[in-house]
Design a protein around this motif. Structure first.
Motif, PDB file in Angstrom:
ATOM      1  N   UNK A  51      43.793  18.685  77.233  1.00 23.22           N
ATOM      2  CA  UNK A  51      42.496  19.296  76.961  1.00 23.22           C
ATOM      3  C   UNK A  51      41.761  18.674  75.784  1.00 23.22           C
ATOM      4  N   UNK A  52      42.108  17.440  75.418  1.00 28.50           N
ATOM      5  CA  UNK A  52      41.543  16.852  74.214  1.00 28.50           C
ATOM      6  C   UNK A  52      40.442  15.835  74.477  1.00 28.50           C
ATOM      7  N   UNK A  53      40.250  15.455  75.738  1.00 31.06           N
ATOM      8  CA  UNK A  53      39.290  14.396  76.042  1.00 31.06           C
ATOM      9  C   UNK A  53      37.907  14.990  76.318  1.00 31.06           C
ATOM     10  N   UNK A  54      36.897  14.481  75.645  1.00 34.06           N
ATOM     11  CA  UNK A  54      35.518  14.866  75.936  1.00 34.06           C
ATOM     12  C   UNK A  54      34.926  13.818  76.871  1.00 34.06           C
ATOM     13  N   UNK A  55      34.632  14.200  78.079  1.00 34.50           N
ATOM     14  CA  UNK A  55      34.132  13.260  79.064  1.00 34.50           C
ATOM     15  C   UNK A  55      32.686  12.884  78.770  1.00 34.50           C
ATOM     16  N   UNK A  56      32.321  11.684  79.146  1.00 28.61           N
ATOM     17  CA  UNK A  56      30.956  11.210  78.956  1.00 28.61           C
ATOM     18  C   UNK A  56      29.996  12.020  79.815  1.00 28.61           C
ATOM     19  N   UNK A  57      30.422  12.366  81.006  1.00 30.29           N
ATOM     20  CA  UNK A  57      29.570  13.111  81.924  1.00 30.29           C
ATOM     21  C   UNK A  57      29.446  14.571  81.486  1.00 30.29           C
ATOM     22  N   UNK A 185      57.435  35.554  64.149  1.00 33.64           N
ATOM     23  CA  UNK A 185      57.266  34.815  65.408  1.00 33.64           C
ATOM     24  C   UNK A 185      55.945  35.174  66.082  1.00 33.64           C
ATOM     25  N   UNK A 186      55.631  36.458  66.169  1.00 34.36           N
ATOM     26  CA  UNK A 186      54.404  36.869  66.857  1.00 34.36           C
ATOM     27  C   UNK A 186      53.158  36.496  66.063  1.00 34.36           C
ATOM     28  N   UNK A 187      53.270  36.529  64.740  1.00 30.02           N
ATOM     29  CA  UNK A 187      52.131  36.083  63.937  1.00 30.02           C
ATOM     30  C   UNK A 187      51.889  34.588  64.119  1.00 30.02           C
ATOM     31  N   UNK A 188      52.968  33.837  64.204  1.00 31.45           N
ATOM     32  CA  UNK A 188      52.854  32.392  64.420  1.00 31.45           C
ATOM     33  C   UNK A 188      52.255  32.104  65.790  1.00 31.45           C
ATOM     34  N   UNK A 189      52.694  32.858  66.781  1.00 32.18           N
ATOM     35  CA  UNK A 189      52.179  32.666  68.134  1.00 32.18           C
ATOM     36  C   UNK A 189      50.691  33.025  68.201  1.00 32.18           C
ATOM     37  N   UNK A 193      48.004  30.253  69.461  1.00 30.84           N
ATOM     38  CA  UNK A 193      47.182  30.460  70.658  1.00 30.84           C
ATOM     39  C   UNK A 193      45.731  30.060  70.394  1.00 30.84           C
ATOM     40  N   UNK A 194      45.213  30.460  69.265  1.00 31.99           N
ATOM     41  CA  UNK A 194      43.824  30.165  68.934  1.00 31.99           C
ATOM     42  C   UNK A 194      43.586  28.677  68.724  1.00 31.99           C
ATOM     43  N   UNK A 195      44.659  27.957  68.406  1.00 32.54           N
ATOM     44  CA  UNK A 195      44.546  26.512  68.164  1.00 32.54           C
ATOM     45  C   UNK A 195      45.013  25.667  69.346  1.00 32.54           C
ATOM     46  N   UNK A 196      45.256  26.305  70.478  1.00 29.67           N
ATOM     47  CA  UNK A 196      45.758  25.588  71.651  1.00 29.67           C
ATOM     48  C   UNK A 196      44.782  24.514  72.116  1.00 29.67           C
ATOM     49  N   UNK A 213      40.547  34.217  77.124  1.00 26.76           N
ATOM     50  CA  UNK A 213      41.998  34.184  77.292  1.00 26.76           C
ATOM     51  C   UNK A 213      42.690  34.072  75.939  1.00 26.76           C
ATOM     52  N   UNK A 214      42.201  33.188  75.088  1.00 23.98           N
ATOM     53  CA  UNK A 214      42.795  32.984  73.771  1.00 23.98           C
ATOM     54  C   UNK A 214      42.746  34.268  72.945  1.00 23.98           C
ATOM     55  N   UNK A 215      41.598  34.918  72.947  1.00 33.00           N
ATOM     56  CA  UNK A 215      41.451  36.134  72.159  1.00 33.00           C
ATOM     57  C   UNK A 215      42.342  37.255  72.684  1.00 33.00           C
ATOM     58  N   UNK A 216      42.466  37.362  73.994  1.00 33.21           N
ATOM     59  CA  UNK A 216      43.314  38.404  74.587  1.00 33.21           C
ATOM     60  C   UNK A 216      44.774  38.199  74.221  1.00 33.21           C
ATOM     61  N   UNK A 217      45.275  36.976  74.398  1.00 34.22           N
ATOM     62  CA  UNK A 217      46.682  36.693  74.105  1.00 34.22           C
ATOM     63  C   UNK A 217      46.970  36.817  72.615  1.00 34.22           C
TER      64      UNK A 217
END
Length: 233
Positions: A51-57, A185-189, A193-196, A213-217
């Protein structure tokens, strides 16, 4: 009605109908070609990889990732997206259909039909256009699926009830150290998640919005940590 030089009124109206038919078919053909060409630049789009590539299109469509009923969902689904695009092609073909011939109400019409013939849904050009568009859409499915896959290790949070989890841990007579480890562990997770990935990731034809999805998890992970902390205090 106007009288043609040769006196053959039926042939005269047939000629007009043929001319109008050719113009309508070209209109449909050009419209479908233009719509199909819109998708062609995305036919070579590959995987986004993490999920790191920003496409030209620039993306044409946007889908959202959500956690619903304990599962990850994509809205709209690619099946819905594909169906909507194909309806656009279908509508372009159907739009000029049914236009009456100018002699439709005259008794001399014969067996020429009451409407001007136009392009049909089952013609080779339309079938090829549909197949081409579907092929591009399906090639672009990989990127969004990879973004969704990044969250697979947090699938348990989509199904988790924070209070129930805390009570189950208490029923196991967990030690203070075990509580501390679980809270950490849950605080780390929650933070991970927000930085995925970015909230919005361009994967070619489609932009994927994972903010919900990120905010929910993450919220669930924080709630679990808070419930565990309450038991300790």
């Amino acid at each position: 009605p106007p009288q043609p030089p040769n006196g053959d009124l039926h042939s005269y109206y047939n000629s007009i109908a043929t001319l109008m038919s050719n113009q309508l078919r070209k209109l449909v053909s050009d419209s479908v070609d233009t719509f199909t060409d819109l998708f062609q630049p995305y036919s070579l789009v590959g995987s986004g990889g993490q999920g790191a590539v920003n496409y030209v299109l620039s993306p044409i469509f946007k889908v959202g990732l959500k956690a619903q009923g304990g599962e990850f969902t994509m809205t709209p689904t690619f099946a819905d997206l594909e169906a909507a695009v194909l309806r656009a092609v279908e509508n372009a073909v159907n739009a000029p259909a049914g236009i009456p011939r100018i002699d439709a109400e005259l008794p001399l019409q014969g067996d020429s039909g009451a409407v001007i013939p136009t392009m049909g849904q089952d013609e080779e050009k339309i079938l090829k256009a549909r197949a081409s568009i579907v092929s591009v859409i399906r090639k672009n499915l990989q990127g969004p699926e990879e973004i969704q896959q990044l969250f697979s290790k947090y699938q348990d949070l989509a199904q988790m009830n924070a209070e129930q989890y805390a009570l189950e841990l208490r029923s196991k007579h967990a030690t203070l150290e075990e509580y501390s480890d679980a809270i950490a562990e849950f605080r780390t997770r929650a933070a991970a998640i927000l930085n995925t990935c970015s909230d919005e990731v361009c994967t070619g034809l489609v932009q994927v919005d994972s903010k919900d999805l990120k905010e929910t998890l993450s919220r669930t992970a924080v709630e679990v940590a808070s419930k565990l902390l309450e038991l300790v205090l």
